[in-house]
Write a protein that holds these residues in place. Structure first.
Motif, PDB file in Angstrom:
ATOM      1  N   GLU A   1       5.675 -16.191  -1.090  1.00  0.00           N
ATOM      2  CA  GLU A   1       4.767 -15.498  -1.985  1.00  0.00           C
ATOM      3  C   GLU A   1       4.238 -14.281  -1.318  1.00  0.00           C
ATOM      4  O   GLU A   1       3.885 -14.352  -0.304  1.00  0.00           O
ATOM      5  CB  GLU A   1       3.774 -16.664  -2.323  1.00  0.00           C
ATOM      6  N   TRP A   2       4.507 -13.306  -2.168  1.00  0.00           N
ATOM      7  CA  TRP A   2       4.331 -11.727  -1.289  1.00  0.00           C
ATOM      8  C   TRP A   2       2.977 -11.507  -2.255  1.00  0.00           C
ATOM      9  O   TRP A   2       2.873 -11.398  -3.627  1.00  0.00           O
ATOM     10  CB  TRP A   2       5.073 -10.850  -1.517  1.00  0.00           C
ATOM     11  N   LYS A   3       1.725 -11.101  -1.516  1.00  0.00           N
ATOM     12  CA  LYS A   3       0.740 -10.730  -2.175  1.00  0.00           C
ATOM     13  C   LYS A   3       0.604  -8.914  -2.000  1.00  0.00           C
ATOM     14  O   LYS A   3       1.142  -8.570  -1.189  1.00  0.00           O
ATOM     15  CB  LYS A   3      -0.567 -11.080  -1.622  1.00  0.00           C
ATOM     16  N   HIS A   4       0.097  -8.540  -3.161  1.00  0.00           N
ATOM     17  CA  HIS A   4       0.242  -6.854  -3.236  1.00  0.00           C
ATOM     18  C   HIS A   4      -0.966  -6.251  -2.788  1.00  0.00           C
ATOM     19  O   HIS A   4      -1.877  -5.793  -3.557  1.00  0.00           O
ATOM     20  CB  HIS A   4       0.747  -6.313  -4.629  1.00  0.00           C
ATOM     21  N   THR A   5      -1.328  -6.603  -1.656  1.00  0.00           N
ATOM     22  CA  THR A   5      -2.485  -6.043  -1.058  1.00  0.00           C
ATOM     23  C   THR A   5      -2.196  -5.351   0.508  1.00  0.00           C
ATOM     24  O   THR A   5      -1.125  -5.523   1.008  1.00  0.00           O
ATOM     25  CB  THR A   5      -3.580  -7.099  -0.614  1.00  0.00           C
ATOM     26  N   THR A   6      -3.183  -4.840   0.988  1.00  0.00           N
ATOM     27  CA  THR A   6      -2.887  -4.138   2.228  1.00  0.00           C
ATOM     28  C   THR A   6      -2.454  -5.153   3.376  1.00  0.00           C
ATOM     29  O   THR A   6      -2.281  -4.606   4.366  1.00  0.00           O
ATOM     30  CB  THR A   6      -4.031  -3.354   2.807  1.00  0.00           C
ATOM     31  N   ASP A   7      -3.044  -6.193   3.192  1.00  0.00           N
ATOM     32  CA  ASP A   7      -2.816  -7.280   4.187  1.00  0.00           C
ATOM     33  C   ASP A   7      -1.268  -7.619   4.394  1.00  0.00           C
ATOM     34  O   ASP A   7      -0.714  -8.037   5.421  1.00  0.00           O
ATOM     35  CB  ASP A   7      -3.329  -8.645   3.538  1.00  0.00           C
ATOM     36  N   ALA A   8      -0.279  -7.177   3.419  1.00  0.00           N
ATOM     37  CA  ALA A   8       1.202  -7.324   3.451  1.00  0.00           C
ATOM     38  C   ALA A   8       1.464  -6.235   4.398  1.00  0.00           C
ATOM     39  O   ALA A   8       2.787  -6.410   4.955  1.00  0.00           O
ATOM     40  CB  ALA A   8       1.617  -7.397   1.979  1.00  0.00           C
ATOM     41  N   VAL A   9       0.793  -5.158   5.060  1.00  0.00           N
ATOM     42  CA  VAL A   9       1.355  -4.055   5.552  1.00  0.00           C
ATOM     43  C   VAL A   9       1.242  -4.690   7.018  1.00  0.00           C
ATOM     44  O   VAL A   9       0.079  -5.127   7.760  1.00  0.00           O
ATOM     45  CB  VAL A   9       0.672  -2.742   5.437  1.00  0.00           C
ATOM     46  N   THR A  10       2.542  -4.520   7.740  1.00  0.00           N
ATOM     47  CA  THR A  10       2.598  -4.993   9.227  1.00  0.00           C
ATOM     48  C   THR A  10       2.734  -3.587  10.168  1.00  0.00           C
ATOM     49  O   THR A  10       2.982  -2.460   9.663  1.00  0.00           O
ATOM     50  CB  THR A  10       3.649  -5.947   9.331  1.00  0.00           C
TER      51      THR A  10
END
Length: 458
Positions: A276-285
């Motif tokens: 499950e991918w959330k479309h927030t800046t938390d997904a940026v690595t």
């Protein structure tokens, strides 16, 4: 980030002038109806009541076909030898053959009206939908006869051709059903009731039928071709459901874009949610490459942002009085090989998220200045070729992404208000089946964008 690869990409999408790229002249267009033939040899477009067919390589006119009224839909036969033009207002579809340039048949729905039409995969039959979901008319071109399927649902979106079968969604007595036909003679093989409150979409993946419930119900079912329910999954509670579904080319996965702002990766072997991918800046690595569009006097370009720095995404505040609520993941698309998945969250419509399926991480984030309206992957993939994603934003640029970088390609003579012979803002794009050309569609005109790896005489 590889500078050598980006230079190679720049050479691939060569600029023909200081303003733009290798484009054809513009041609008139009505209602966005412009399509390549399945064999890639022809391109057909509607211009008011005329249907114009051109050779793709030379753009020479092969036929100009005069229809009875303004054309609402153009459909190629799978064998690329015939065309169907539909005039919904008149309730009539006309069948044309390329070789003779004559109307071979006229399909008149009469008082029941016409809202949709598609070809059968054998190119010998045509399905048309009447108004209000009353029936499907199955027109046999060989036997010159018509048969009927009652109470269809979702028009052509509720009709799937798979192998030698046709899967038809139906609605009767306030309940949903699925019928499976052998489309060579339309004998009924199976009919079963579906456990949905209001069936929203149907997909065939990995020899099974995936059924999603209404936007109000976050639930999906999986049935086999005998009508047996193999699994029922409730995604969550007290939220809106699935907004869009995209299977991968291998049918190993399906991407479920949901109203809660997540994209769920469905495994078609176990039918469970793999990721499950959330479309927030938390997904940026730290491995995510963030591209941000910038405008200057020389045009548009993309700057690379440091993914370790804090930055804000351009989220749009939802207006709950608007019937077209900007929430949830509204666009999902797998690349031809299934290596990448592109998504767009409607609450941040100017941002495209590209996920790498090898490690299930966010590999690229592309932040545009305007909302993205179309995503389209190059349909062909070779081992020595980068996979390419084309995007447009209702503006005067076409955007190209590959693992090497992002390009903003200026379209010449693309004004805010399209004039005579001008394309106008690019509303939508579509690749040719060979992956060597893009159709750029404006409101009233279209043109072709060629890539120099393929020779053309334009």
């Amino acid at each position: 980030y590889n500078t050598t690869n980006l230079l190679h990409l720049l050479r691939k999408f060569v600029f023909m002038t200081s303003q733009g790229i290798n484009l054809s002249e513009t041609f008139k267009l009505t209602k966005g109806q412009c399509y390549f033939s399945p064999n890639g040899r022809y391109i057909a477009n509607a211009s008011q009541f005329r249907l114009v067919v051109r050779e793709f390589e030379t753009l020479q006119i092969v036929a100009v076909l005069t229809c009875i009224d303004t054309i609402d839909k153009v459909t190629w036969a799978p064998n690329s030898k015939s065309l169907l033009s539909s005039c919904f207002k008149r309730g009539v579809s006309q069948l044309w053959t390329i070789q003779n340039s004559v109307c071979a048949s006229k399909l008149d729905e009469g008082s029941s009206g016409l809202v949709d039409a598609v070809w059968c995969p054998d190119s010998k039959q045509i399905l048309t939908w009447s108004e209000f979901g009353v029936r499907i008319n199955v027109w046999s071109l060989n036997h010159k006869r018509v048969s009927y399927i009652q109470n269809p649902k979702l028009n052509s979106a509720g009709c799937i051709f798979y192998k030698k079968q046709a899967i038809i969604c139906e609605r009767r007595d306030r309940e949903d059903y699925i019928s499976i036909f052998k489309y060579s003679d339309w004998t009924l093989q199976c009919n079963f009731k579906v456990g949905t409150d209001d069936l929203e979409s149907c997909h065939v993946i990995n020899d099974a039928i995936l059924v999603c419930d209404s936007h109000l119900t976050p639930r999906y079912f999986v049935y086999n071709f005998k009508g047996i329910c193999q699994i029922k999954i409730d995604l969550y509670s007290n939220k809106l459901g699935v907004k869009c579904v995209s299977p991968s080319s291998s049918e190993q996965f399906a991407a479920l874009g949901c109203y809660d702002g997540t994209c769920k990766l469905l495994n078609s072997v176990t039918w469970s949610i793999l990721k499950e991918w959330k479309h927030t800046t938390d997904a940026v690595t730290k491995n995510t490459i963030v591209y941000a569009e910038e405008f200057s006097d020389s045009g548009s370009r993309f700057a690379i942002k440091d993914s370790n720095e804090n930055f804000e995404l351009p989220f749009v505040k939802a207006n709950h009085d608007d019937p077209y609520l900007l929430v949830g993941v509204g666009l999902t698309a797998f690349s031809a090989s299934g290596r990448y998945l592109a998504t767009r969250c409607d609450s941040a419509p100017s941002v495209v998220w590209i996920w790498d399926m090898e490690d299930l991480s966010l590999c690229s984030l592309i932040v545009h200045q305007a909302p993205v309206v179309t995503l389209d992957w190059d349909p062909l993939h070779a081992k020595d070729k980068d996979e390419i994603l084309a995007m447009c934003c209702n503006a005067d640029h076409v955007y190209i992404w590959s693992s090497s970088g992002v390009l903003a390609l200026k379209v010449p003579n693309c004004e805010t208000l399209s004039g005579a012979g001008e394309l106008g803002p690019v509303r939508s794009i579509a690749w040719s089946c060979k992956g060597n050309c893009l159709i750029l569609k404006g409101d009233y005109h279209f043109c072709l964008c060629y890539f120099p790896d393929y020779g053309t005489s334009v």
